[in-house]
Each structure stands twice: as structure tokens, then as C-alpha cells.
Write a protein that holds these residues in place. Structure first.
Motif, PDB file in Angstrom:
ATOM      1  N   GLU A 156      63.217   2.726 -13.276  1.00 44.94           N
ATOM      2  CA  GLU A 156      63.349   2.837 -14.709  1.00 44.94           C
ATOM      3  C   GLU A 156      62.697   1.141 -15.056  1.00 44.94           C
ATOM      4  OE1 GLU A 156      64.305   4.559 -17.278  1.00 44.94           O
ATOM      5  OE2 GLU A 156      64.753   6.121 -15.896  1.00 44.94           O
ATOM      6  N   ASN A 157      62.598   0.390 -14.213  1.00 44.74           N
ATOM      7  CA  ASN A 157      62.155  -0.954 -14.219  1.00 44.74           C
ATOM      8  C   ASN A 157      60.519  -0.837 -14.444  1.00 44.74           C
ATOM      9  OD1 ASN A 157      64.458  -2.490 -14.615  1.00 44.74           O
ATOM     10  ND2 ASN A 157      64.473  -2.920 -12.382  1.00 44.74           N
ATOM     11  N   VAL A 158      59.945  -0.011 -13.455  1.00 48.14           N
ATOM     12  CA  VAL A 158      58.556   0.004 -13.580  1.00 48.14           C
ATOM     13  C   VAL A 158      58.174   0.981 -14.890  1.00 48.14           C
ATOM     14  CG1 VAL A 158      56.754   1.313 -12.324  1.00 48.14           C
ATOM     15  CG2 VAL A 158      58.451   0.289 -11.014  1.00 48.14           C
ATOM     16  N   ILE A 159      58.878   1.930 -15.010  1.00 44.67           N
ATOM     17  CA  ILE A 159      58.538   2.660 -16.458  1.00 44.67           C
ATOM     18  C   ILE A 159      58.595   1.855 -17.657  1.00 44.67           C
ATOM     19  CG2 ILE A 159      59.176   4.593 -17.995  1.00 44.67           C
ATOM     20  CD1 ILE A 159      60.368   5.883 -15.467  1.00 44.67           C
ATOM     21  N   GLU A 160      59.713   0.896 -17.739  1.00 43.59           N
ATOM     22  CA  GLU A 160      59.755  -0.005 -18.913  1.00 43.59           C
ATOM     23  C   GLU A 160      58.536  -1.032 -19.011  1.00 43.59           C
ATOM     24  OE1 GLU A 160      63.046  -2.795 -20.980  1.00 43.59           O
ATOM     25  OE2 GLU A 160      63.578  -2.107 -18.901  1.00 43.59           O
ATOM     26  N   ASP A 161      58.321  -1.507 -17.765  1.00 44.69           N
ATOM     27  CA  ASP A 161      57.524  -2.560 -17.754  1.00 44.69           C
ATOM     28  C   ASP A 161      56.056  -1.732 -18.062  1.00 44.69           C
ATOM     29  OD1 ASP A 161      56.110  -5.317 -16.759  1.00 44.69           O
ATOM     30  OD2 ASP A 161      55.009  -3.711 -15.407  1.00 44.69           O
ATOM     31  N   TYR A 162      55.723  -0.411 -17.691  1.00 47.12           N
ATOM     32  CA  TYR A 162      54.527  -0.052 -17.894  1.00 47.12           C
ATOM     33  C   TYR A 162      54.166   0.481 -19.414  1.00 47.12           C
ATOM     34  CZ  TYR A 162      51.043   3.728 -18.209  1.00 47.12           C
ATOM     35  OH  TYR A 162      49.867   4.369 -18.810  1.00 47.12           O
ATOM     36  N   ILE A 163      55.373   0.885 -20.236  1.00 40.93           N
ATOM     37  CA  ILE A 163      55.338   1.231 -21.618  1.00 40.93           C
ATOM     38  C   ILE A 163      55.057   0.029 -22.492  1.00 40.93           C
ATOM     39  CG2 ILE A 163      56.255   3.717 -21.140  1.00 40.93           C
ATOM     40  CD1 ILE A 163      58.814   2.464 -22.377  1.00 40.93           C
ATOM     41  N   ASN A 164      55.803  -0.988 -21.962  1.00 44.89           N
ATOM     42  CA  ASN A 164      55.560  -2.212 -22.663  1.00 44.89           C
ATOM     43  C   ASN A 164      54.063  -2.733 -22.683  1.00 44.89           C
ATOM     44  OD1 ASN A 164      58.297  -2.036 -23.550  1.00 44.89           O
ATOM     45  ND2 ASN A 164      59.238  -3.278 -22.025  1.00 44.89           N
ATOM     46  N   ARG A 165      53.665  -2.787 -21.478  1.00 47.50           N
ATOM     47  CA  ARG A 165      52.182  -3.298 -21.421  1.00 47.50           C
ATOM     48  C   ARG A 165      51.257  -2.410 -22.182  1.00 47.50           C
ATOM     49  NH1 ARG A 165      50.619  -2.564 -16.666  1.00 47.50           N
ATOM     50  NH2 ARG A 165      52.250  -1.830 -15.584  1.00 47.50           N
ATOM     51  N   ASP A 166      51.286  -0.999 -21.753  1.00 44.98           N
ATOM     52  CA  ASP A 166      50.604  -0.143 -22.353  1.00 44.98           C
ATOM     53  C   ASP A 166      50.334   0.333 -23.650  1.00 44.98           C
ATOM     54  OD1 ASP A 166      48.054   1.839 -21.469  1.00 44.98           O
ATOM     55  OD2 ASP A 166      49.705   3.152 -22.279  1.00 44.98           O
ATOM     56  N   ALA A 178      56.612  19.549 -19.618  1.00 44.87           N
ATOM     57  CA  ALA A 178      56.451  18.096 -19.546  1.00 44.87           C
ATOM     58  C   ALA A 178      54.723  18.193 -19.786  1.00 44.87           C
ATOM     59  CB  ALA A 178      56.569  17.356 -18.052  1.00 44.87           C
ATOM     60  N   TYR A 179      54.291  17.090 -20.506  1.00 43.11           N
ATOM     61  CA  TYR A 179      52.882  16.871 -21.006  1.00 43.11           C
ATOM     62  C   TYR A 179      52.676  15.649 -21.505  1.00 43.11           C
ATOM     63  CZ  TYR A 179      54.417  17.620 -25.581  1.00 43.11           C
ATOM     64  OH  TYR A 179      55.017  17.521 -27.037  1.00 43.11           O
ATOM     65  N   TYR A 180      51.246  15.206 -21.558  1.00 48.77           N
ATOM     66  CA  TYR A 180      50.787  13.791 -21.985  1.00 48.77           C
ATOM     67  C   TYR A 180      49.591  14.573 -23.447  1.00 48.77           C
ATOM     68  CZ  TYR A 180      47.524  10.147 -22.995  1.00 48.77           C
ATOM     69  OH  TYR A 180      46.733   9.152 -23.440  1.00 48.77           O
ATOM     70  N   SER A 181      49.906  13.817 -24.434  1.00 48.54           N
ATOM     71  CA  SER A 181      49.060  14.072 -25.641  1.00 48.54           C
ATOM     72  C   SER A 181      48.431  12.984 -25.814  1.00 48.54           C
ATOM     73  CB  SER A 181      50.153  14.247 -26.774  1.00 48.54           C
ATOM     74  OG  SER A 181      49.429  14.182 -28.261  1.00 48.54           O
ATOM     75  N   PRO A 182      47.099  13.022 -25.413  1.00 49.68           N
ATOM     76  CA  PRO A 182      45.872  11.820 -25.605  1.00 49.68           C
ATOM     77  C   PRO A 182      45.948  11.525 -27.032  1.00 49.68           C
ATOM     78  CG  PRO A 182      44.769  13.971 -25.177  1.00 49.68           C
ATOM     79  CD  PRO A 182      46.317  14.285 -24.790  1.00 49.68           C
ATOM     80  N   MET A 183      45.984  12.677 -27.903  1.00 50.36           N
ATOM     81  CA  MET A 183      45.716  12.169 -29.334  1.00 50.36           C
ATOM     82  C   MET A 183      46.736  11.333 -29.856  1.00 50.36           C
ATOM     83  SD  MET A 183      43.083  13.858 -30.807  1.00 50.36           S
ATOM     84  CE  MET A 183      43.313  13.778 -32.454  1.00 50.36           C
ATOM     85  N   GLU A 184      48.193  11.429 -29.359  1.00 49.11           N
ATOM     86  CA  GLU A 184      49.293  10.644 -29.807  1.00 49.11           C
ATOM     87  C   GLU A 184      49.465   9.558 -28.788  1.00 49.11           C
ATOM     88  OE1 GLU A 184      52.346  13.172 -31.991  1.00 49.11           O
ATOM     89  OE2 GLU A 184      51.715  14.343 -30.501  1.00 49.11           O
ATOM     90  N   HIS A 185      48.916   9.616 -27.760  1.00 58.88           N
ATOM     91  CA  HIS A 185      49.044   8.817 -26.515  1.00 58.88           C
ATOM     92  C   HIS A 185      50.516   8.637 -26.233  1.00 58.88           C
ATOM     93  CE1 HIS A 185      48.127   5.808 -23.374  1.00 58.88           C
ATOM     94  NE2 HIS A 185      48.658   4.733 -24.056  1.00 58.88           N
ATOM     95  N   LYS A 186      50.953   9.838 -25.935  1.00 62.07           N
ATOM     96  CA  LYS A 186      52.525   9.882 -25.870  1.00 62.07           C
ATOM     97  C   LYS A 186      52.683  11.289 -24.579  1.00 62.07           C
ATOM     98  CE  LYS A 186      54.601  12.986 -28.567  1.00 62.07           C
ATOM     99  NZ  LYS A 186      55.073  13.565 -30.011  1.00 62.07           N
ATOM    100  N   VAL A 187      53.847  10.653 -23.852  1.00 65.51           N
ATOM    101  CA  VAL A 187      54.111  11.406 -22.704  1.00 65.51           C
ATOM    102  C   VAL A 187      55.593  12.034 -23.012  1.00 65.51           C
ATOM    103  CG1 VAL A 187      55.398  11.172 -20.379  1.00 65.51           C
ATOM    104  CG2 VAL A 187      53.202  10.106 -20.774  1.00 65.51           C
ATOM    105  N   VAL A 188      55.783  13.388 -23.034  1.00 65.73           N
ATOM    106  CA  VAL A 188      56.877  13.919 -23.225  1.00 65.73           C
ATOM    107  C   VAL A 188      57.318  14.532 -21.877  1.00 65.73           C
ATOM    108  CG1 VAL A 188      58.012  15.802 -24.516  1.00 65.73           C
ATOM    109  CG2 VAL A 188      56.188  14.354 -25.508  1.00 65.73           C
ATOM    110  N   VAL A 189      58.450  14.568 -21.594  1.00 66.95           N
ATOM    111  CA  VAL A 189      59.127  15.186 -20.371  1.00 66.95           C
ATOM    112  C   VAL A 189      60.538  15.596 -20.904  1.00 66.95           C
ATOM    113  CG1 VAL A 189      58.040  13.775 -18.682  1.00 66.95           C
ATOM    114  CG2 VAL A 189      60.311  12.825 -19.703  1.00 66.95           C
ATOM    115  N   PRO A 190      61.198  16.554 -20.036  1.00 71.81           N
ATOM    116  CA  PRO A 190      62.339  17.189 -20.411  1.00 71.81           C
ATOM    117  C   PRO A 190      63.376  16.082 -19.826  1.00 71.81           C
ATOM    118  CG  PRO A 190      61.200  18.860 -18.999  1.00 71.81           C
ATOM    119  CD  PRO A 190      60.287  17.432 -19.390  1.00 71.81           C
TER     120      PRO A 190
END
Length: 303
Positions: A156-166, A178-190
Motif C-alpha cells: 500500500e505504501n508503494v502504491i500510494e507513493d506511486y499514484i501521488n508522484r504520477d 481490471a483495466y487501465y484507461s489511457p484516455m483518463e489515465h485511470k486504473v480500475v481493479v475489483p
């Protein structure tokens, strides 16, 4: 030592990795082993204490390695019957090519900078004896997590750090894919509760986060079912996910033989012999970006 002169280095690499995959061995998954009192989950040069990178992560098992010269400098010798291990590195080169002259049917010769793949040999430290030990030799990554909640917290620490930076949008929600939307720059997971266990959840998360690095690293994702770009991107994300699990000391269970054999077949039948090399290189960069390791100076061969 095996005679590799008659083959290109990339052919040897592909053959060795494909052989593992056909046998149902995940070449990117690292089994933990103890060396010098420390748990290692990566191949590491004993003298420089640098991790091997790139293709070598799939070619070498976990543990310490030395070149023949390094072993000599340590006063050691190779155990009888021990075999060397093949290691690659990239060397810059300049080559000549032709390009069209604007508004003309003529071609002009130009010089371009590129990379050429080379190799050398190393020995597993366990296959050596009589060498002078390097005191307090520690691995760059020590596997210290004991409880699942510690592992979850680390992820969770890695994920939080990454999404805050990116700035990528991370959206766990109750749904069936689960998918990544490049148009929205969004990751969706169950949601976590929809998976058999928490590690399966994080494997999926880091797979999709691997896709999301394409924006920063300027990778082309390719359209669905467009064989070359799309399949390479899928392999990039899969390897990135495995690297993430390895980095945090999780022995993820993803040795699906049929799955590995299908990738082996795809790589073997691909006309682009650098398909695997390119995918692994991109996966390494994706992993390092997620884990904020882009500034680390580790050479591919860890000579």
C-alpha cells in the motif's frame, strides 16, 4: 564453456528463456535462497554488490555470482564440475544506415547510435571455494516481512507513493474486470474481497499499474488484439507485476504451465527476435518508475 560464437547473443538468450517457459518455469519469478546469511531474491554480483538487471534477471537464479577474474582476485577457485552462467550486457555502438534525401529519389548514408548485445560468464558463489570472504556483504533487498499485514502495508505504501508522484487515478470498485484507461489515465481493479487472497489482488494491481507507466515512459500500448504492440505491452505489465512481488518478498504463485507455454510459443514464432528483450527492458523501467528507483545506478551486467 558453450560455444556461442556461431549464434547471435540474442538467439542464445531467447532459447534459454523459452526453454524455461516450456518446462513451466517462470523465468522472472525468483525463489528465495540464503547466501552469506542473507535472504536474496535477486542475482547479485558478490564483489560489486550490484543486482544483475535486464535479461539477466531471467537467465540467473537468485544468489551471489562472480566472474572468473573476480574469483581469482579473491584467491578462490572453481569447484570441480561447476559450470559457468551466461550473462549479457549492452554496449553502445555506432552503425551506418541509409535514409531518403528530402525531395529526391536519392539515399544518403548516415551514422546512428545504438546498442549491441554482448556476453560474458560468471560462476555461482556456491560453486566456488577457497575465496576470501567479503565481510558484512548484504543484499540490496533483504526479505524481512513475516506477517501478511506487514506485506500489505508495504504494498500500500508503494502504491500510494506511486499514484501521488504520477497522478494516475486508482479506483478499486466492485466489478468484474481490471483495466487501465489511457484516455483518463485511470486504473480500475475489483475490490480486494473479490479475490481469492490478498496477493492475487496485488498481482492484478501491479499489472495494471505497469500499464499506467506507459504515459510517463511514452510506450505505445497498441490496440486490443493488435498482435505485436498489444501482446508486448501485456508481457511488459506481467513481468512488471512479478518484479513488484519479488521486490517485496512475496513468493507469488503464478506458474501456470499453459500460460507460460503460450508465451513461449508466441516468442518463438515472433519474427522480431528482440521482442522479449524489448519487453523485459520496458518492464524493468516500468517497475523502477513505480518503485521510484529511476535514479539508481545499476549496470545491466553488474560486472
Amino acid at each position: 564453456m558453450e560455444n556461442v560464437v556461431k549464434k547471435q547473443v540474442i538467439d542464445i538468450v531467447n532459447e534459454r528463456i523459452i526453454e524455461k517457459m516450456e518446462q513451466g518455469i517462470n523465468p522472472w519469478k525468483k525463489n528465495w535462497k540464503t547466501s552469506g546469511g542473507f535472504l536474496l531474491n535477486r542475482p547479485i554480483n558478490y564483489v560489486t554488490n550490484q543486482s544483475y538487471r535486464g535479461l539477466n534477471l531471467a537467465l540467473l537464479d537468485s544468489g551471489y555470482y562472480v566472474s572468473y577474474k573476480q574469483l581469482q582476485d579473491l584467491g578462490g577457485r572453481i569447484k570441480e564440475g561447476a559450470k559457468p552462467h551466461f550473462v549479457t550486457y549492452s554496449k553502445p555502438t555506432i552503425y551506418k544506415t541509409s535514409q531518403s534525401v528530402p525531395d529526391s529519389d536519392e539515399l544518403e548514408e548516415i551514422e546512428k547510435k545504438g546498442w549491441i548485445l554482448r556476453y560474458y560468464w560468471v560462476y555461482a558463489l556456491e560453486d566456488c571455494e577457497g575465496y576470501r570472504e567479503i565481510k558484512n556483504r548484504q543484499s540490496p533487498i533483504e526479505i524481512t516481512y513475516q506477517e501478511e499485514n506487514e506485506i500489505v502495508e508495504a504494498f500500500e505504501n508503494v502504491i500510494e507513493d506511486y499514484i501521488n508522484r504520477d497522478g494516475v487515478l486508482f479506483c478499486p470498485c466492485e466489478q468484474d474486470r481490471a483495466y487501465y484507461s489511457p484516455m483518463e489515465h485511470k486504473v480500475v481493479v475489483p475490490l480486494l474481497k473479490q479475490f481469492d487472497n490478498s496477493m492475487a489482488y496485488y498481482q492484478a494491481v501491479f499489472h495494471e499499474l505497469g500499464h499506467s507507466t506507459s504515459k510517463h515512459l511514452e510506450r505505445e500500448l497498441g490496440k486490443r488484439f493488435e498482435s505485436e504492440k498489444y501482446s508486448k505491452e501485456e508481457l511488459v505489465a506481467e513481468i512488471c507485476s512479478i518484479y513488484a512481488m519479488n521486490a517485496l518478498g512475496v513468493e507469488e504463485d503464478n506458474n501456470n504451465i499453459a500460460y507460460l507455454q503460450s508465451w513461449a510459443s508466441h516468442i518463438k514464432n515472433n519474427e522480431n527476435k528482440y521482442f522479449l528483450y524489448s519487453a523485459m527492458s520496458k518492464a524493468q523501467k516500468a517497475f523502477e518508475y513505480i518503485f521510484n528507483q529511476e535514479e539508481k545506478k545499476e549496470v545491466e551486467g553488474a560486472i
